[in-house]
Design an enzyme around this catalytic site. Structure first.
Site, PDB file in Angstrom:
ATOM      1  N   TRP A  30     -19.198 -13.284  58.960  1.00  0.00           N
ATOM      2  CA  TRP A  30     -19.705 -14.751  58.127  1.00  0.00           C
ATOM      3  C   TRP A  30     -20.902 -15.296  58.702  1.00  0.00           C
ATOM      4  O   TRP A  30     -21.773 -15.728  57.720  1.00  0.00           O
ATOM      5  CB  TRP A  30     -18.567 -15.481  58.059  1.00  0.00           C
ATOM      6  CG  TRP A  30     -17.285 -14.998  57.295  1.00  0.00           C
ATOM      7  CD1 TRP A  30     -16.053 -14.405  58.116  1.00  0.00           C
ATOM      8  CD2 TRP A  30     -17.162 -14.824  55.926  1.00  0.00           C
ATOM      9  NE1 TRP A  30     -15.456 -14.114  56.755  1.00  0.00           N
ATOM     10  CE2 TRP A  30     -16.143 -14.267  55.744  1.00  0.00           C
ATOM     11  CE3 TRP A  30     -18.026 -15.020  54.885  1.00  0.00           C
ATOM     12  CZ2 TRP A  30     -15.539 -13.809  54.486  1.00  0.00           C
ATOM     13  CZ3 TRP A  30     -17.667 -14.680  53.537  1.00  0.00           C
ATOM     14  CH2 TRP A  30     -16.658 -14.209  53.434  1.00  0.00           C
TER      15      TRP A  30
ATOM     16  N   ASP B 277     -19.608 -23.530  60.886  1.00  0.00           N
ATOM     17  CA  ASP B 277     -18.725 -22.949  59.923  1.00  0.00           C
ATOM     18  C   ASP B 277     -17.306 -22.958  60.462  1.00  0.00           C
ATOM     19  O   ASP B 277     -17.043 -21.966  61.347  1.00  0.00           O
ATOM     20  CB  ASP B 277     -19.383 -21.599  59.302  1.00  0.00           C
ATOM     21  CG  ASP B 277     -18.266 -21.072  58.212  1.00  0.00           C
ATOM     22  OD1 ASP B 277     -17.033 -21.465  58.155  1.00  0.00           O
ATOM     23  OD2 ASP B 277     -18.293 -19.971  57.817  1.00  0.00           O
TER      24      ASP B 277
ATOM     25  N   LYS C 148      -7.391 -21.660  54.503  1.00  0.00           N
ATOM     26  CA  LYS C 148      -6.875 -21.238  55.529  1.00  0.00           C
ATOM     27  C   LYS C 148      -6.167 -22.352  56.325  1.00  0.00           C
ATOM     28  O   LYS C 148      -4.734 -22.356  56.410  1.00  0.00           O
ATOM     29  CB  LYS C 148      -7.888 -20.778  56.704  1.00  0.00           C
ATOM     30  CG  LYS C 148      -8.577 -19.498  55.855  1.00  0.00           C
ATOM     31  CD  LYS C 148      -9.868 -19.328  56.637  1.00  0.00           C
ATOM     32  CE  LYS C 148     -11.016 -18.603  55.774  1.00  0.00           C
ATOM     33  NZ  LYS C 148     -10.529 -17.314  55.279  1.00  0.00           N
TER      34      LYS C 148
HETATM   35  N1  PMP Z   1     -16.783 -18.471  56.581  1.00  0.00           N
HETATM   36  C1  PMP Z   1     -15.796 -17.868  57.432  1.00  0.00           C
HETATM   37  C2  PMP Z   1     -15.710 -18.134  58.736  1.00  0.00           C
HETATM   38  C3  PMP Z   1     -14.776 -17.454  56.412  1.00  0.00           C
HETATM   39  O1  PMP Z   1     -13.661 -17.109  57.020  1.00  0.00           O
HETATM   40  C4  PMP Z   1     -14.985 -17.468  55.002  1.00  0.00           C
HETATM   41  C5  PMP Z   1     -13.608 -16.653  54.043  1.00  0.00           C
HETATM   42  N2  PMP Z   1     -12.936 -15.824  54.651  1.00  0.00           N
HETATM   43  C6  PMP Z   1     -15.948 -17.663  54.404  1.00  0.00           C
HETATM   44  C7  PMP Z   1     -17.104 -18.447  55.155  1.00  0.00           C
HETATM   45  C8  PMP Z   1     -16.285 -17.676  52.844  1.00  0.00           C
HETATM   46  O2  PMP Z   1     -15.474 -18.592  52.518  1.00  0.00           O
HETATM   47  P1  PMP Z   1     -15.486 -18.807  51.036  1.00  0.00           P
HETATM   48  O3  PMP Z   1     -14.521 -17.713  50.209  1.00  0.00           O
HETATM   49  O4  PMP Z   1     -14.711 -20.154  50.955  1.00  0.00           O
HETATM   50  O5  PMP Z   1     -16.532 -18.963  50.430  1.00  0.00           O
END
Ligand code: PMP
Length: 358
Positions: free
Chosen positions: A101, A170, A194
């Protein structure tokens, strides 16, 4: 019957929250309508969003100097909006990358202009947080971005650096799972699906003085200052998701708050890691000090047994254990709403499976 849900996200929600939402679905507060069917500008909805914010502030001890914003677009949209709002002039945002991520976050910044990787553990397979020295952050840095918990790789920071530039995190997969000091950060953001509530809601917690950086010439619905000034109601928000998040916050307060969750999460993670480490059949590749307490990836000694493992697990009501398509193997996500009993059920199943096939 509720199954044991190890989904990485959208993930398990607390059963009492779903029951309350179910009971209130058709006829909320004896109004003869559901929350989904009322104006976001009506007083009853304003009461919901204000209470959700107040409860979140209580849970995370968020001081007044921080804005709380409920928005949309997921954490991924923030990878770009951060840049639009907070990178001024010739500044460059910096990244420490300890998983998939964080890597995506810097790539999105690069699409808009600049994104600099200060340190990355990609070369060694994202099994740790890379070494970094905060003194190496260049003077033209707009902010340092980190991902305290990498959801796919199961890699978590073991301490939060203190910096001369704003620290942005994040926290999609770690928010509300452990006590943190908000003052260590200039901004936190998270997709809700989550530890907060259903998908479709994104949460921003940002120091108000940083809002002065937001330029006027970006889309209004992405402008942090405008979202803050409009109290998250610049346009129609994800109202039902905010209502459900509010129920999750109430549930968390009832459970004893984030401190109580952290203690329980430590026990859950310890149970699963000891089962993995105590066996030659299961393996977790992450360096011990960086192991996540929320997302625990593991592999079987023989990868050809993966489909059978998943099939038999599912028959016993143990759902969503398949690892992310990028990393393969298994992954158990054990967020706040996953009870200790679910982790026990998983560990029992893993031991039985090993006895039979190991
Ligand atoms: N950052 C992290 C740490 C994540 O776990 C996720 C989704 N699993 C995301 C970003 C992306 O999130 P979204 O699908 O809400 O864009």
């Amino acid at each position: 019957m509720r199954n044991h849900n190890f989904s990485a996200g959208p993930a398990a929600l607390p059963t009492p929250v779903l029951e309350k939402a179910q009971a209130e679905l058709l006829d909320w507060q004896s109004r003869g309508v559901s929350v989904m069917e009322i104006s976001h500008r009506s007083q009853p909805f304003l009461d919901i969003i204000h209470k959700a914010e107040a409860d979140l502030r209580q849970l995370m001890s968020i001081p007044d100097k921080y804005a709380v914003i409920f928005t949309q677009g997921g954490a991924s949209l923030q990878f770009s909006t951060l840049y639009m709002n907070l990178v001024a002039g010739t500044q460059t945002p910096d990244y420490i990358v300890n998983g998939v991520w964080g890597k995506k976050a810097v790539q999105e910044a690069q699409l808009l202009g600049r994104g600099r990787v200060l340190a990355s553990s990609e070369q060694s397979g994202f099994h740790s947080v890379p070494d970094f020295n905060v003194a190496d952050i260049p003077d033209d840095s707009a902010y340092l971005h980190i991902t305290p918990n990498e959801t796919i790789n199961g890699v978590a920071f073991d301490h939060i650096p203190s910096l001369k530039v704003p620290l942005i995190a994040d926290v999609s997969s770690s928010i509300l799972s452990e006590v943190i000091d908000i003052n260590d950060y200039s901004m936190l953001y998270a997709g809700a699906q989550k530890n907060i509530g259903p998908a479709g809601l994104t949460l921003l917690i940002i120091r108000k003085d940083l809002l002065q950086r937001c330029p006027d010439n970006i889309p209004s619905t992405l402008n942090y200052l405008k979202l803050f000034q409009a109290e998250s109601l610049l346009n129609t928000p994800s109202s039902f998701a905010i209502y459900l998040a509010g129920l999750v916050f109430e549930w968390l307060i009832d459970q004893g708050g984030v401190q109580a969750m952290e203690e329980l999460n430590n026990k859950k993670a310890q149970l699963l890691y000891s089962a993995i480490d105590g066996s030659d059949f299961y393996h977790n590749p992450v360096e011990k000090r960086y192991r996540s307490k929320m997302n625990i990836p593991f592999t079987l000694a023989q990868a050809e047994l993966d489909p059978l493992f998943l099939e038999q697990a599912e028959k016993q009501g143990l759902l969503a254990l398949k690892g992310h398509r990028i990393s393969g193997g298994m992954r158990a996500s054990i967020y706040n709403a996953v009870p200790y009993a679910s982790v026990e059920a998983l560990v029992n199943f893993m031991q039985e499976f090993e006895q039979q096939y190991g």
